[in-house]
Enzyme design. Structure first.
Site, PDB file in Angstrom:
ATOM      1  N   ASP A  77       0.858  -1.162   0.000  1.00 55.86           N
ATOM      2  CA  ASP A  77       0.000   0.000   0.000  1.00 55.86           C
ATOM      3  C   ASP A  77       0.903   1.224   0.000  1.00 55.86           C
ATOM      4  O   ASP A  77       1.871   1.294   0.760  1.00 55.86           O
ATOM      5  CB  ASP A  77      -0.925   0.013   1.219  1.00 55.86           C
ATOM      6  CG  ASP A  77      -2.167   0.838   0.931  1.00 55.86           C
ATOM      7  OD1 ASP A  77      -2.874   0.533  -0.044  1.00 55.86           O
ATOM      8  OD2 ASP A  77      -2.417   1.815   1.659  1.00 55.86           O
ATOM      9  N   GLY A 151      -0.407   7.299 -11.719  1.00 59.28           N
ATOM     10  CA  GLY A 151      -0.844   8.010 -10.512  1.00 59.28           C
ATOM     11  C   GLY A 151      -0.271   9.424 -10.426  1.00 59.28           C
ATOM     12  O   GLY A 151      -0.403  10.237 -11.348  1.00 59.28           O
ATOM     13  N   LYS A 175      13.359   5.709 -11.768  1.00 61.04           N
ATOM     14  CA  LYS A 175      12.394   5.914 -10.677  1.00 61.04           C
ATOM     15  C   LYS A 175      12.698   4.952  -9.521  1.00 61.04           C
ATOM     16  O   LYS A 175      12.767   5.361  -8.367  1.00 61.04           O
ATOM     17  CB  LYS A 175      10.955   5.716 -11.191  1.00 61.04           C
ATOM     18  CG  LYS A 175       9.914   5.874 -10.087  1.00 61.04           C
ATOM     19  CD  LYS A 175       8.479   5.642 -10.542  1.00 61.04           C
ATOM     20  CE  LYS A 175       7.537   5.598  -9.330  1.00 61.04           C
ATOM     21  NZ  LYS A 175       6.157   5.262  -9.661  1.00 61.04           N
TER      22      LYS A 175
HETATM   23  P1  ITT Z   1      -3.481  -1.923  -5.313  1.00 60.65           P
HETATM   24  O1  ITT Z   1      -4.398  -2.819  -6.078  1.00 60.65           O
HETATM   25  O2  ITT Z   1      -2.089  -2.479  -5.200  1.00 60.65           O
HETATM   26  O3  ITT Z   1      -4.039  -1.510  -3.970  1.00 60.65           O
HETATM   27  P2  ITT Z   1      -3.740   0.902  -5.973  1.00 60.65           P
HETATM   28  O4  ITT Z   1      -3.439   1.677  -7.197  1.00 60.65           O
HETATM   29  O5  ITT Z   1      -5.126   0.988  -5.397  1.00 60.65           O
HETATM   30  O6  ITT Z   1      -3.333  -0.618  -6.234  1.00 60.65           O
HETATM   31  P3  ITT Z   1      -2.523   2.161  -3.617  1.00 60.65           P
HETATM   32  O7  ITT Z   1      -3.788   2.179  -2.833  1.00 60.65           O
HETATM   33  O8  ITT Z   1      -1.288   1.687  -2.937  1.00 60.65           O
HETATM   34  O9  ITT Z   1      -2.664   1.262  -4.904  1.00 60.65           O
HETATM   35  O10 ITT Z   1      -2.214   3.570  -4.250  1.00 60.65           O
HETATM   36  C1  ITT Z   1      -2.883   4.726  -3.867  1.00 60.65           C
HETATM   37  C2  ITT Z   1      -2.786   5.757  -4.942  1.00 60.65           C
HETATM   38  O11 ITT Z   1      -1.466   6.252  -4.995  1.00 60.65           O
HETATM   39  C3  ITT Z   1      -3.168   5.278  -6.341  1.00 60.65           C
HETATM   40  O12 ITT Z   1      -3.952   6.284  -6.955  1.00 60.65           O
HETATM   41  C4  ITT Z   1      -1.843   5.150  -7.042  1.00 60.65           C
HETATM   42  O13 ITT Z   1      -1.976   5.466  -8.413  1.00 60.65           O
HETATM   43  C5  ITT Z   1      -0.979   6.181  -6.321  1.00 60.65           C
HETATM   44  N1  ITT Z   1       0.409   5.717  -6.285  1.00 60.65           N
HETATM   45  C6  ITT Z   1       0.889   4.637  -5.623  1.00 60.65           C
HETATM   46  N2  ITT Z   1       2.192   4.487  -5.883  1.00 60.65           N
HETATM   47  C7  ITT Z   1       2.544   5.490  -6.717  1.00 60.65           C
HETATM   48  C8  ITT Z   1       3.726   5.837  -7.377  1.00 60.65           C
HETATM   49  O14 ITT Z   1       4.841   5.123  -7.248  1.00 60.65           O
HETATM   50  N3  ITT Z   1       3.714   6.911  -8.176  1.00 60.65           N
HETATM   51  C9  ITT Z   1       2.603   7.643  -8.334  1.00 60.65           C
HETATM   52  N4  ITT Z   1       1.430   7.373  -7.780  1.00 60.65           N
HETATM   53  C10 ITT Z   1       1.390   6.293  -6.972  1.00 60.65           C
END
Ligand code: ITT
Length: 195
Positions: A77, A151, A175
């Site tokens: 997460d 993201g 990255k």
């Molecule tokens: P999971 O199925 O693994 O939970 P998720 O995209 O819902 O995938 P998270 O809840 O961990 O994952 O991510 C929360 C938000 O943060 C989500 O909108 C991601 O796109 C963003 N995020 C996570 N890691 C990122 C990164 O390395 N760079 C940019 N945005 C990121």
């Protein structure tokens, strides 16, 4: 070669984990059951670790139901934390991005543009759960920059590096060399190589 089942609905995370771990001898594959990534219920909490542990617990239950308990399972997460906006977007990073978008975030950030990304990775080894943490400090950019990644990548400039390019202007390898996920997964790789 060892195999890691990565339970995630985010293809960007899978790509980064594969790019980092495959050269170290680990095959990273999407965890699917009957061709689909299982639905996971994320608890309502402001703590990334609680969310990661809830994800891995549900994943291990699915492994058990599939009689695959001896296999590995990786979840993580991640969240972006903007200093000027306490705990925001934080654990709500996914929902906030969907609702106000990158432009909306840029409008909210004032003079203090400092921010951190954090990843909590939880690995079921087939026997126990191990937790790995990675953090990356940086700045929210003035504008959306770059085409790569996913993201929040187009608005996050890590302090490590040249301090100018967002994650979205970097290759996956660049990255990972400084990112929250790269650090958490490098620690995980060290653990795997020693165990
Ligand atoms: P999971 O199925 O693994 O939970 P998720 O995209 O819902 O995938 P998270 O809840 O961990 O994952 O991510 C929360 C938000 O943060 C989500 O909108 C991601 O796109 C963003 N995020 C996570 N890691 C990122 C990164 O390395 N760079 C940019 N945005 C990121």
């Amino acid at each position: 070669m060892g195999t890691l089942n990565f339970l995630t609905g985010n293809p960007g995370k899978l790509e980064e984990a594969t790019a980092l771990l495959a050269p170290l001898g680990w095959k990273v594959q999407s965890f699917v059951v009957e061709g689909n990534v299982p639905e996971i219920v994320e608890p309502q909490t402001d703590n990334l670790t609680t969310v990661a542990l809830a994800k891995v617990a549900q994943g291990v239950e699915i492994l058990a139901a599939e009689s695959r308990l001896s296999e590995s399972l990786l979840v993580e997460d991640s969240g972006l934390f903007i200093d000027a906006l306490p705990d925001f977007p934080g654990v709500y990073s996914a929902q906030i991005l969907k609702s106000i978008g990158l432009e909306g975030i840029l409008k909210l950030v004032g003079e203090n543009r400092s921010a951190q990304f954090t990843t909590i990775a939880a690995l079921w080894t087939g026997e126990v759960v191990e937790v790995f943490v990675g953090q990356c400090a940086g700045q929210i950019s003035e504008e959306i920059q770059g085409q790569h990644g996913f993201g929040y990548d187009p608005i996050f400039i890590p302090n490590e590096g040249d301090g100018k390019r967002t994650f979205a202007e970097m290759t996956v390898e660049e990255k990972s060399a400084c990112s929250h996920r790269g650090k958490a997964l490098s620690t995980l790789a060290d653990f795997l190589s020693q165990n």
